[in-house]
Write a protein that holds these residues in place. Structure first.
Motif, PDB file in Angstrom:
ATOM      1  N   VAL A  90       0.849  -1.186   0.000  1.00 22.35           N
ATOM      2  CA  VAL A  90       0.000   0.000   0.000  1.00 22.35           C
ATOM      3  C   VAL A  90       0.891   1.243   0.000  1.00 22.35           C
ATOM      4  N   ILE A  91       0.793   2.027  -1.049  1.00 22.10           N
ATOM      5  CA  ILE A  91       1.625   3.226  -1.199  1.00 22.10           C
ATOM      6  C   ILE A  91       0.705   4.443  -1.266  1.00 22.10           C
ATOM      7  N   GLY A  92       0.875   5.338  -0.308  1.00 21.03           N
ATOM      8  CA  GLY A  92       0.001   6.495  -0.241  1.00 21.03           C
ATOM      9  C   GLY A  92       0.776   7.794  -0.154  1.00 21.03           C
ATOM     10  N   ASP A  93       0.071   8.853   0.195  1.00 23.53           N
ATOM     11  CA  ASP A  93       0.654  10.177   0.353  1.00 23.53           C
ATOM     12  C   ASP A  93       1.512  10.198   1.606  1.00 23.53           C
ATOM     13  N   PRO A  94       2.805  10.540   1.509  1.00 22.71           N
ATOM     14  CA  PRO A  94       3.659  10.570   2.701  1.00 22.71           C
ATOM     15  C   PRO A  94       3.141  11.519   3.776  1.00 22.71           C
ATOM     16  N   ALA A  95       2.347  12.505   3.389  1.00 17.43           N
ATOM     17  CA  ALA A  95       1.818  13.467   4.358  1.00 17.43           C
ATOM     18  C   ALA A  95       0.533  12.982   5.027  1.00 17.43           C
ATOM     19  N   TRP A  96      -0.013  11.857   4.558  1.00 11.55           N
ATOM     20  CA  TRP A  96      -1.269  11.358   5.130  1.00 11.55           C
ATOM     21  C   TRP A  96      -1.052  10.893   6.560  1.00 11.55           C
ATOM     22  N   ALA A  97      -1.960  11.280   7.456  1.00 16.82           N
ATOM     23  CA  ALA A  97      -1.881  10.863   8.857  1.00 16.82           C
ATOM     24  C   ALA A  97      -3.012   9.886   9.141  1.00 16.82           C
ATOM     25  N   GLY A  98      -2.705   8.795   9.818  1.00 18.01           N
ATOM     26  CA  GLY A  98      -3.724   7.819  10.171  1.00 18.01           C
ATOM     27  C   GLY A  98      -3.675   6.589   9.292  1.00 18.01           C
ATOM     28  N   ASP A  99      -4.802   5.908   9.217  1.00 21.85           N
ATOM     29  CA  ASP A  99      -4.935   4.644   8.494  1.00 21.85           C
ATOM     30  C   ASP A  99      -4.713   4.881   7.006  1.00 21.85           C
ATOM     31  N   GLY A 137     -16.932  -3.690   5.582  1.00 21.10           N
ATOM     32  CA  GLY A 137     -15.934  -3.861   4.539  1.00 21.10           C
ATOM     33  C   GLY A 137     -14.531  -3.769   5.096  1.00 21.10           C
ATOM     34  N   SER A 138     -13.613  -4.466   4.439  1.00 17.16           N
ATOM     35  CA  SER A 138     -12.221  -4.461   4.886  1.00 17.16           C
ATOM     36  C   SER A 138     -11.321  -4.545   3.657  1.00 17.16           C
ATOM     37  N   THR A 139     -10.340  -3.681   3.604  1.00 19.61           N
ATOM     38  CA  THR A 139      -9.423  -3.635   2.457  1.00 19.61           C
ATOM     39  C   THR A 139      -7.979  -3.630   2.945  1.00 19.61           C
ATOM     40  N   MET A 140      -7.224  -4.637   2.536  1.00 17.22           N
ATOM     41  CA  MET A 140      -5.785  -4.698   2.829  1.00 17.22           C
ATOM     42  C   MET A 140      -5.514  -4.476   4.312  1.00 17.22           C
ATOM     43  N   GLY A 141      -4.521  -3.618   4.624  1.00 17.21           N
ATOM     44  CA  GLY A 141      -4.145  -3.323   5.993  1.00 17.21           C
ATOM     45  C   GLY A 141      -3.047  -2.280   6.009  1.00 17.21           C
ATOM     46  N   THR A 142      -2.714  -1.834   7.183  1.00 19.38           N
ATOM     47  CA  THR A 142      -1.715  -0.781   7.319  1.00 19.38           C
ATOM     48  C   THR A 142      -0.318  -1.374   7.503  1.00 19.38           C
ATOM     49  N   ARG A 143       0.678  -0.502   7.407  1.00 21.58           N
ATOM     50  CA  ARG A 143       2.052  -0.936   7.645  1.00 21.58           C
ATOM     51  C   ARG A 143       2.198  -1.472   9.060  1.00 21.58           C
ATOM     52  N   ASP A 144       1.606  -0.800  10.044  1.00 23.12           N
ATOM     53  CA  ASP A 144       1.718  -1.249  11.434  1.00 23.12           C
ATOM     54  C   ASP A 144       1.039  -2.597  11.623  1.00 23.12           C
ATOM     55  N   ALA A 147       3.360  -5.210  10.362  1.00 25.61           N
ATOM     56  CA  ALA A 147       4.422  -5.452  11.350  1.00 25.61           C
ATOM     57  C   ALA A 147       3.908  -6.343  12.478  1.00 25.61           C
ATOM     58  N   ASP A 148       2.674  -6.086  12.944  1.00 22.45           N
ATOM     59  CA  ASP A 148       2.087  -6.916  14.006  1.00 22.45           C
ATOM     60  C   ASP A 148       1.858  -8.342  13.515  1.00 22.45           C
ATOM     61  N   LEU A 149       1.377  -8.480  12.280  1.00 26.02           N
ATOM     62  CA  LEU A 149       1.160  -9.811  11.709  1.00 26.02           C
ATOM     63  C   LEU A 149       2.462 -10.594  11.650  1.00 26.02           C
ATOM     64  N   LEU A 150       3.525  -9.955  11.198  1.00 26.60           N
ATOM     65  CA  LEU A 150       4.817 -10.641  11.105  1.00 26.60           C
ATOM     66  C   LEU A 150       5.294 -11.097  12.477  1.00 26.60           C
ATOM     67  N   ARG A 151       5.121 -10.237  13.489  1.00 24.07           N
ATOM     68  CA  ARG A 151       5.519 -10.625  14.852  1.00 24.07           C
ATOM     69  C   ARG A 151       4.667 -11.778  15.358  1.00 24.07           C
ATOM     70  N   PHE A 152       3.354 -11.716  15.089  1.00 22.41           N
ATOM     71  CA  PHE A 152       2.449 -12.765  15.552  1.00 22.41           C
ATOM     72  C   PHE A 152       2.831 -14.110  14.941  1.00 22.41           C
ATOM     73  N   CYS A 153       3.059 -14.131  13.642  1.00 26.58           N
ATOM     74  CA  CYS A 153       3.439 -15.382  12.985  1.00 26.58           C
ATOM     75  C   CYS A 153       4.763 -15.902  13.512  1.00 26.58           C
ATOM     76  N   ASP A 154       5.685 -14.989  13.765  1.00 27.89           N
ATOM     77  CA  ASP A 154       7.007 -15.386  14.248  1.00 27.89           C
ATOM     78  C   ASP A 154       6.929 -15.967  15.657  1.00 27.89           C
ATOM     79  N   THR A 155       6.211 -15.283  16.553  1.00 33.44           N
ATOM     80  CA  THR A 155       6.156 -15.740  17.953  1.00 33.44           C
ATOM     81  C   THR A 155       5.267 -16.972  18.117  1.00 33.44           C
TER      82      THR A 155
END
Length: 321
Positions: A83-92, A267-274, A277-285
């Motif tokens: 997901v590539i967005g506006d660098p100035a965007w704040a939030g989800d 509705g649900s679309t993709m996910g955020t960078r954070d 990161a949480d998904l990767l940690r969850f799968c790892d642990t």
């Protein structure tokens, strides 16, 4: 460089637009990084790109691939967030109206090298291989957001996954089981239902079958073919989380059931960078490994696309260099 790409929109015969060959080396803008791709996974989104859905005609030729894992110039092993967005965007960032995915505006990951904003290259956990990590960025992130961000379900409750063998569905089964939910799954064939059982589903059913009891939540990626069953499967106050409609986008709303039983449709679309990161940690642990149904070299990518087009999936399809 070597790449798998779409030459032009081909709505009726998507594989006619698929090409395997050379593309120009990418230039790396300030704030972006070049990733040497070791593995990348196939998504339904890639077939939509071949059909010309979600991409302007002038963007072709377009290198395919939303997901991937690889290595930075300094040797750091990374997972792509597409997901590539506006660098100035704040939030989800999934709510950023200017956001885009790899392959919609920017060239994708089915190549020797892909460029992404530096923040879109996350450290790869040691516990995941490149092929496993390459499954995380779209299907698994979509499943993670559906289950843990959107559904509100708690351990011990019952979830129904419509469809047993796709990338999002197999991820939902594994994540739901690991989180302590009772996981029920429907599947069109005995083979698909057996796969769901192997992945940890507590019960499996034929598509459209009457369930032993109502469920707390339904996870929908199919759409028209399963929608009425999803509505009937819910307890009063239950929730349907929708992230796709592979069988068609026009399900009957069944509004009387919706308001009378106070059901919720989210509705649900993709996910955020954070969230990635949480998904990767969850799968790892938790020691969770994505189910890879087929792994093949990039040069055989057409075979993988044909399997997805035919619905012959048993987990994620992964291409490797």
């Amino acid at each position: 460089m070597f790449a798998v790409y779409a030459t032009a929109p081909s709505p009726d015969d998507p594989l006619a637009a698929l090409e395997i060959g050379d593309r120009p080396e990418p230039e790396v803008p300030d704030g972006w990084v070049a990733v040497s791709v070791k593995a990348a996974s196939l998504n339904m989104h890639d077939l939509w790109t071949l059909r010309g859905v979600g991409i302007k005609a002038e963007r072709f030729p377009m290198i395919l691939g939303c997901d991937g894992a690889g290595v930075l110039a300094d040797g750091t092993e990374v997972v792509l967030h597409s997901v590539i967005g506006d660098p100035a965007w704040a939030g989800d960032e999934t709510l950023d109206p200017t956001r885009t995915l790899l392959t919609e505006k920017h060239q994708g990951s089915f190549a020797d090298t892909v460029i992404v904003p530096a923040r879109n290259a996350l450290p790869k956990p040691e516990g995941l291989s490149f092929a496993e990590a390459a499954c995380m960025g779209t299907a698994w992130l979509t499943a993670y957001r559906m289950l843990f961000v959107k559904s509100g379900l708690r351990p011990g409750q019952t979830m129904l996954v419509q469809g047993a063998s796709g990338g999002v569905s197999t991820a939902l089964i594994e994540l739901g089981k690991a989180a302590g939910l009772r996981v029920w799954v429907t599947g069109r064939t005995e083979e698909k239902r057996a796969l769901a059982t192997e992945l940890g589903a507590h019960a499996v059913f034929e598509s459209g079958a009457r369930l032993p009891e109502k469920v707390d939540g339904v996870f929908e990626t199919v759409g028209k073919a399963t929608w009425s069953h999803s509505m009937r499967a819910l307890k009063p106050g239950g929730i349907i989380v929708v992230s796709g409609s592979t069988s068609g986008p026009d399900p009957s709303a069944d509004l009387q059931r919706l308001f009378f039983l106070q059901l919720r449709v989210v509705g649900s679309t993709m996910g955020t960078r954070d969230e990635l990161a949480d998904l990767l940690r969850f799968c790892d642990t938790a020691g969770i490994k994505p189910r890879i149904g087929a792994e093949m070299p990039f040069k055989q990518a057409r075979d993988g696309f044909q399997q997805m087009l035919d619905g012959e999936t048993a987990g994620k399809i992964v291409f490797t260099g």
